[in-house]
Scaffold this active site. Structure first.
Site, PDB file in Angstrom:
ATOM      1  N   TYR A 129       0.857  -1.201   0.000  1.00 52.46           N
ATOM      2  CA  TYR A 129       0.000   0.000   0.000  1.00 52.46           C
ATOM      3  C   TYR A 129       0.880   1.233   0.000  1.00 52.46           C
ATOM      4  O   TYR A 129       1.813   1.323   0.800  1.00 52.46           O
ATOM      5  CB  TYR A 129      -0.910   0.015   1.236  1.00 52.46           C
ATOM      6  CG  TYR A 129      -2.350  -0.185   0.852  1.00 52.46           C
ATOM      7  CD1 TYR A 129      -2.966   0.699  -0.023  1.00 52.46           C
ATOM      8  CD2 TYR A 129      -3.089  -1.252   1.351  1.00 52.46           C
ATOM      9  CE1 TYR A 129      -4.288   0.514  -0.404  1.00 52.46           C
ATOM     10  CE2 TYR A 129      -4.412  -1.445   0.969  1.00 52.46           C
ATOM     11  CZ  TYR A 129      -5.003  -0.553   0.090  1.00 52.46           C
ATOM     12  OH  TYR A 129      -6.294  -0.737  -0.291  1.00 52.46           O
ATOM     13  N   ARG A 134      -2.220  -2.572 -18.434  1.00 51.24           N
ATOM     14  CA  ARG A 134      -3.492  -1.860 -18.392  1.00 51.24           C
ATOM     15  C   ARG A 134      -3.389  -0.746 -17.350  1.00 51.24           C
ATOM     16  O   ARG A 134      -3.124  -1.020 -16.176  1.00 51.24           O
ATOM     17  CB  ARG A 134      -4.579  -2.847 -17.973  1.00 51.24           C
ATOM     18  CG  ARG A 134      -5.917  -2.671 -18.590  1.00 51.24           C
ATOM     19  CD  ARG A 134      -6.575  -4.000 -18.791  1.00 51.24           C
ATOM     20  NE  ARG A 134      -6.248  -4.452 -20.122  1.00 51.24           N
ATOM     21  CZ  ARG A 134      -6.871  -4.025 -21.230  1.00 51.24           C
ATOM     22  NH1 ARG A 134      -7.876  -3.174 -21.156  1.00 51.24           N
ATOM     23  NH2 ARG A 134      -6.511  -4.464 -22.408  1.00 51.24           N
ATOM     24  N   GLU A 142      -0.371   4.863  -0.571  1.00 50.41           N
ATOM     25  CA  GLU A 142      -1.058   6.146  -0.788  1.00 50.41           C
ATOM     26  C   GLU A 142      -0.083   7.301  -0.648  1.00 50.41           C
ATOM     27  O   GLU A 142       0.720   7.335   0.295  1.00 50.41           O
ATOM     28  CB  GLU A 142      -2.193   6.338   0.222  1.00 50.41           C
ATOM     29  CG  GLU A 142      -3.517   5.819  -0.283  1.00 50.41           C
ATOM     30  CD  GLU A 142      -4.031   4.703   0.565  1.00 50.41           C
ATOM     31  OE1 GLU A 142      -3.191   3.914   1.037  1.00 50.41           O
ATOM     32  OE2 GLU A 142      -5.257   4.628   0.743  1.00 50.41           O
ATOM     33  N   LYS A 201      -2.369   0.514 -25.022  1.00 46.90           N
ATOM     34  CA  LYS A 201      -2.775   0.411 -26.437  1.00 46.90           C
ATOM     35  C   LYS A 201      -1.505   0.412 -27.303  1.00 46.90           C
ATOM     36  O   LYS A 201      -0.719  -0.527 -27.189  1.00 46.90           O
ATOM     37  CB  LYS A 201      -3.751   1.549 -26.763  1.00 46.90           C
ATOM     38  CG  LYS A 201      -5.042   1.473 -25.923  1.00 46.90           C
ATOM     39  CD  LYS A 201      -6.049   2.487 -26.354  1.00 46.90           C
ATOM     40  CE  LYS A 201      -7.370   2.321 -25.636  1.00 46.90           C
ATOM     41  NZ  LYS A 201      -7.500   3.133 -24.416  1.00 46.90           N
ATOM     42  N   THR A 224      -3.846   6.139 -21.859  1.00 46.58           N
ATOM     43  CA  THR A 224      -3.738   4.798 -21.289  1.00 46.58           C
ATOM     44  C   THR A 224      -2.354   4.276 -21.664  1.00 46.58           C
ATOM     45  O   THR A 224      -1.685   4.827 -22.537  1.00 46.58           O
ATOM     46  CB  THR A 224      -4.816   3.855 -21.862  1.00 46.58           C
ATOM     47  OG1 THR A 224      -4.821   3.981 -23.280  1.00 46.58           O
ATOM     48  CG2 THR A 224      -6.185   4.173 -21.306  1.00 46.58           C
ATOM     49  N   ASP A 246      -6.423  13.792 -25.062  1.00 45.05           N
ATOM     50  CA  ASP A 246      -6.470  12.379 -24.662  1.00 45.05           C
ATOM     51  C   ASP A 246      -5.852  11.594 -25.808  1.00 45.05           C
ATOM     52  O   ASP A 246      -6.470  11.399 -26.856  1.00 45.05           O
ATOM     53  CB  ASP A 246      -7.926  11.968 -24.424  1.00 45.05           C
ATOM     54  CG  ASP A 246      -8.058  10.504 -24.029  1.00 45.05           C
ATOM     55  OD1 ASP A 246      -7.093   9.731 -24.236  1.00 45.05           O
ATOM     56  OD2 ASP A 246      -9.131  10.121 -23.520  1.00 45.05           O
TER      57      ASP A 246
END
Ligand code: DSN
Length: 417
Positions: free
Chosen positions: A51, A238, A53, A232, A229, A203
């Protein structure tokens, strides 16, 4: 995967079946690709146990000194790859990245200019059921009916009339180059009228790999914020990243965490670093060059067989084919027939489509995945022939089975990474 095989044979079998499907089929979904073994290994690593954060050097949990190194490496590589002032590598995927951008720069109700979804835009660019359409006043712009390209004079006219707070340039189904500089000039003109900054947001999810390879002009020098992203054309895991000018760094970082997300996916961020490292190598440029050559060759081979390609061709990795206008076959029928022979594509609206989204006139094809497998222009003739044979014989089980056999033996010649 020997541990998985023993511990969970059901999931193991499903994964193996999917692997077989990928090996034996032709992948033409424009937003998909095959990652390297190195990227896969980073994704399947122990980093998933942590974790973290916060950001490198400023975490809310202990034990992050090693994770900090991985995230910092991902940031540094992405900055180099895109010539960026600031990069946030934590967005979990494209839509949360875009949500963070809106949150960082806008207030609910603010006007955003974006490419209409049915003409190549994206859900997160203002679909009425998406947070973007629910929270913000999205004003669409369109492609020209004749040229099927974005008409920048029309964009300017709409922008000067509507005076949006943000101009969004980006797409998920547009085969042509974007005039980034002109978008920025239009935003500046609106800014003069309103006396405040009109944000520019690009984008580049679909074309990020081609931009990183230096093959398509980048919006990064002109635009305030750019999202993409990573899975692609960029061929990473991903996920997504946000690139911005230094002046927006704080607002973007805050919007990602704690604004939209909690803990980052550290295994994925490490895999992003691996993918960015791969994209910085000369071999990635070669790959990008071939993606575009293959797309042009595939579009040409389909045109030769009587298919109308939207806007007459492509400048990037994707094309839209008007299968209904060309052959009287709907997009849904085409998707189904191609699926039966082992070719994956998606049905897609074409500009000013007289049909409905679930059974539109078009299909969208892209070459990033088949290029990763090593295909060249000459193979696009074969792929186009498979597509044509599947479509014209869509009602003949026997003929479809024959094409399926040919698709399988063709695919097996091009191994997955
Ligand atoms: N779903 C992606 C695509 O196929 O273009 C966009 O997010």
């Amino acid at each position: 995967m020997k541990n998985l095989k023993k511990a969970d044979p059901q999931i193991y079998t499903i994964i193996k079946r999917e692997e077989k499907r990928q090996k034996e089929g032709i992948e033409l979904i424009a937003s998909e690709n095959y990652v390297s073994k190195a990227v896969l290994e980073a994704m399947g690593s122990v980093l998933t146990n942590k974790y973290s954060e916060g950001y490198p050097g400023k975490r809310y949990y202990g034990g992050n000194e090693i994770i900090d190194q991985a995230e910092s490496l991902a940031i540094e590589r992405a900055k180099k790859l895109f010539g960026a002032e600031h990069v946030n590598v934590q967005p979990l995927s494209g839509s949360p990245a875009n949500l963070a951008v809106y949150m960082a720069l806008l207030k609910p109700g603010d006007k955003v200019l974006g490419l209409s979804l049915d003409q190549g835009g994206h859900l997160s660019h203002g679909h009425p059921l998406n947070f973007s359409g629910l929270l913000y006043a999205i004003i669409p712009y369109f492609v020209d009916k004749k040229t099927e390209r974005i008409n920048m004079d029309e964009v300017e006219k709409i922008a000067l009339r509507e005076k949006p707070k943000m101009i969004l340039a980006g797409f998920s189904a547009y085969p042509r180059s974007m005039e980034w500089k002109r978008f920025k000039q239009i935003a500046d003109k609106v800014g003069v009228l309103t006396g405040s900054l009109t944000y520019t947001f690009a984008d580049i999810a679909h074309i990020a790999g081609l931009i990183a390879a230096g093959l398509i002009e980048s919006p990064v020098p002109y635009f305030d914020v750019v999202s993409t992203t990573t899975h692609k054309t960029l061929r990473g895991p991903r996920g997504a990243i946000i690139i911005c000018k230094a002046e927006f760094a704080k607002a973007i970082d805050r919007a990602v965490f704690p604004g939209v997300q909690g803990g980052p996916h550290d295994h994925i961020n490490a895999a992003k670093a691996v993918a960015f490292g791969e994209a910085l190598k000369p071999s990635f440029k070669k790959y990008g060059v071939q993606v575009i050559k293959n797309a042009k060759a595939l579009a040409g081979a389909l045109q030769k067989r009587g298919y109308r390609i939207i806007s007459g061709g492509t400048d990037n990795h994707l094309m839209l084919v008007d299968v209904f206008g060309s052959k009287g076959i709907t997009g849904k029928e085409a998707e189904h027939a191609l699926e039966l022979v082992g070719i994956s594509i998606n049905k897609n609206m074409i500009p000013y489509d007289p049909r409905k989204p679930l059974d539109p006139s078009g299909i969208r094809l892209g070459t990033p995945a088949i290029t990763t497998r090593g295909t060249k222009e000459k193979h696009m003739e074969t792929v186009a022939e498979f597509i044509d044979q599947a479509l014209v014989n869509k009602d003949s089980e026997v003929k479809l089975k024959k094409v399926a056999k040919q698709v399988k033996s063709f695919s097996l010649k091009f191994p997955l990474p």
